[in-house]
Design an enzyme around this catalytic site. Structure first.
Site, PDB file in Angstrom:
ATOM      1  N   SER A   1      -7.213  -1.159  15.764  1.00 21.14           N
ATOM      2  CA  SER A   1      -7.046   0.290  15.941  1.00 21.14           C
ATOM      3  C   SER A   1      -7.752   1.055  14.818  1.00 21.14           C
ATOM      4  O   SER A   1      -8.424   2.059  15.072  1.00 21.14           O
ATOM      5  CB  SER A   1      -5.566   0.661  15.990  1.00 21.14           C
ATOM      6  OG  SER A   1      -4.921   0.272  14.801  1.00 21.14           O
TER       7      SER A   1
ATOM      8  N   ASP B   1       0.816  -1.236   0.000  1.00 19.73           N
ATOM      9  CA  ASP B   1       0.000   0.000   0.000  1.00 19.73           C
ATOM     10  C   ASP B   1       0.840   1.272   0.000  1.00 19.73           C
ATOM     11  O   ASP B   1       0.605   2.184  -0.796  1.00 19.73           O
ATOM     12  CB  ASP B   1      -1.069   0.003   1.117  1.00 19.73           C
ATOM     13  CG  ASP B   1      -0.561  -0.072   2.549  1.00 19.73           C
ATOM     14  OD1 ASP B   1       0.658  -0.285   2.757  1.00 19.73           O
ATOM     15  OD2 ASP B   1      -1.399   0.092   3.466  1.00 19.73           O
TER      16      ASP B   1
ATOM     17  N   SER C   1     -14.244   2.820  27.530  1.00 16.15           N
ATOM     18  CA  SER C   1     -14.477   1.594  26.766  1.00 16.15           C
ATOM     19  C   SER C   1     -15.095   0.528  27.662  1.00 16.15           C
ATOM     20  O   SER C   1     -15.016   0.631  28.894  1.00 16.15           O
ATOM     21  CB  SER C   1     -13.164   1.065  26.174  1.00 16.15           C
ATOM     22  OG  SER C   1     -12.401   0.447  27.177  1.00 16.15           O
TER      23      SER C   1
ATOM     24  N   SER D   1      -6.366  -5.151  12.590  1.00 14.04           N
ATOM     25  CA  SER D   1      -6.708  -3.718  12.508  1.00 14.04           C
ATOM     26  C   SER D   1      -7.743  -3.271  13.527  1.00 14.04           C
ATOM     27  O   SER D   1      -8.657  -2.507  13.191  1.00 14.04           O
ATOM     28  CB  SER D   1      -7.211  -3.371  11.111  1.00 14.04           C
ATOM     29  OG  SER D   1      -6.142  -3.170  10.285  1.00 14.04           O
TER      30      SER D   1
ATOM     31  N   ASP E   1      -5.832  -0.515   5.640  1.00 11.49           N
ATOM     32  CA  ASP E   1      -6.726  -0.974   6.701  1.00 11.49           C
ATOM     33  C   ASP E   1      -7.981  -0.116   6.799  1.00 11.49           C
ATOM     34  O   ASP E   1      -9.105  -0.618   6.905  1.00 11.49           O
ATOM     35  CB  ASP E   1      -5.990  -0.977   8.040  1.00 11.49           C
ATOM     36  CG  ASP E   1      -4.729  -1.824   7.985  1.00 11.49           C
ATOM     37  OD1 ASP E   1      -4.665  -2.717   7.122  1.00 11.49           O
ATOM     38  OD2 ASP E   1      -3.824  -1.593   8.791  1.00 11.49           O
TER      39      ASP E   1
END
Ligand code: GLA
Length: 386
Positions: free
Chosen positions: A132, A40, A71, A130, A176
């Site tokens: 994040s 990428d 969270s 992924s 991502d």
């Protein structure tokens, strides 16, 4: 593995924590990259798909500049910040992702107020899927809508990349977040990273009698560390010596000549990227024609290239790939940035139990902690749930 809260449950939890209902609930998925690794940022091709595991955020804009983040997992407790003074490098744990998105939107000149946010996610963390970016994409989808920022998918991809690169400090590309924001159920996302053009390629493993297994080796990795950045630097050096804008511009037929111009290590890095781009194109061709059952050898070749030329695998990933293949997977490779995380194994449904058992057995035999093995299916990209 964690069970995700429904949108209603998340909204209720938000209400009881923050004392008011959220403005809405958004979700964005994690991803598996089918093929096209470390291509990428070389302006090449990738073929990821979104998985059926996602981050969900309940968000409410505030009239002041206060930011409150919580969270449903971990023990970080409530984090507070001021939207008017976000500092790179000071955020802790998962909060750097929403704060990074806020910061990146500010860098684009968008007025960002304070907000309350509750996050839930069933994307395994540190597994190379992924987690994040799933958080960042859920947050940017929410803020884009709530602040009427008017960003399209490509703008959101670039803003989240800015958050990762300049706020979180990981020099990653655009794969991502593109998968999380732009993927569709039943498809892989064929993305040209030079101009962000996409084509959704049907990828229906199930109808072909296959399952896509993810083997989380539990070896944790971080792309803010040295390995990812040093691979990227090698690629940039290779492009400079070869006199091209990016390695995307080097064809397989030019590798012999490149070999004479580059040092051995840089050449192997370049060869991975050049051959991997070609494997992505071949995979797309096969998915358009013969179907998923035909792509196994390309997955295998991709893994070998990452292990031997790009040198981003690790013993646990190699073992997962070898054991899965020996037990009946038709193709297997590590997925994501490398140095740990997960492998994928495309497996006939009839062999699934055998492959799972063989990988578990191999890990136990090698004295490695037990891997997490689960199946994923190509799923929809980011959306508003409530
Ligand atoms: C990580 C990065 C992506 C990509 C992959 C390797 O997932 O976030 O941008 O570079 O590694 O293909």
């Amino acid at each position: 593995m964690t069970r995700p809260l429904s949108a209603g449950q998340l909204a209720d939890r938000f209400d009881s924590v923050f004392g008011a209902a959220p403005d809405g609930v958004w979700q964005a998925p994690g991803r598996v990259n089918l093929i096209g690794e470390h291509t990428d940022y070389n302006e090449g091709f990738v073929l990821p798909f979104a998985i059926d595991k996602a981050a969900r955020v309940a968000v409410r804009l505030r009239p002041d500049s206060r930011v409150r983040l919580l969270s449903t997992f971990g023990n970080q407790g409530l984090t507070t910040a001021d939207a008017g003074s976000l500092n790179r490098g000071t955020a802790r744990g998962w909060t750097k992702y929403p704060l990074g998105v806020l910061w990146a939107l500010q860098q684009r000149g968008l007025p960002v107020r304070g907000l309350d946010l509750l996050l839930d996610s069933d994307v395994p963390r540190g597994a190379g899927l992924s987690s994040s970016h799933a958080i960042e994409c859920a947050v940017i989808s929410a803020l884009n809508e709530l602040a009427a920022a008017g960003l399209d998918a490509r703008d959101m991809v670039l803003a989240t990349q800015r958050a990762e690169n300049d706020f979180v400090g990981a020099p990653t590309g655009i794969m991502d977040q593109s998968a999380s924001l732009r993927a569709a159920a039943g498809h892989a996302l064929f993305l040209d990273c030079r101009d962000q053009s996409i084509r959704l390629v049907p990828f229906d493993a199930e109808s072909a009698g296959l399952v896509m297994l993810v083997i989380d080796t539990k070896v944790s990795h971080s792309h803010a560390g040295g390995g990812y950045a040093s691979r990227r630097a090698s690629c940039e050096l290779g492009a400079e010596v070869l006199g091209v804008k990016a390695l995307r511009d080097v064809g397989i037929g030019e590798l012999d000549e490149a070999c004479g111009l580059l040092d051995q290590e840089t050449f192997r890095r370049v060869r991975h990227v050049v051959t991997e781009n070609d494997r992505v194109l071949q995979t797309v061709g096969l998915l358009d024609g013969a179907g998923p059952a035909a792509i196994g050898p390309l997955l295998d070749a991709s893994h070998a290239s990452m292990r031997d030329d790009f040198e981003i695998s690790c013993p646990e990933l190699d073992l997962a790939v070898e054991a899965a293949r020996a037990a009946g997977a038709i193709g297997a490779r590590m997925t994501g940035g490398g140095f740990g995380g997960s492998a994928i194994a495309l497996t006939p449904a009839s062999e699934e139990q055998q492959v799972r058992a063989a990988v578990e057995h191999a890990f136990a035999g090698a004295g490695y902690p037990a891997p997490d093995i689960f199946s994923v299916r190509p799923s929809a990209g980011a959306m508003r749930l409530a």
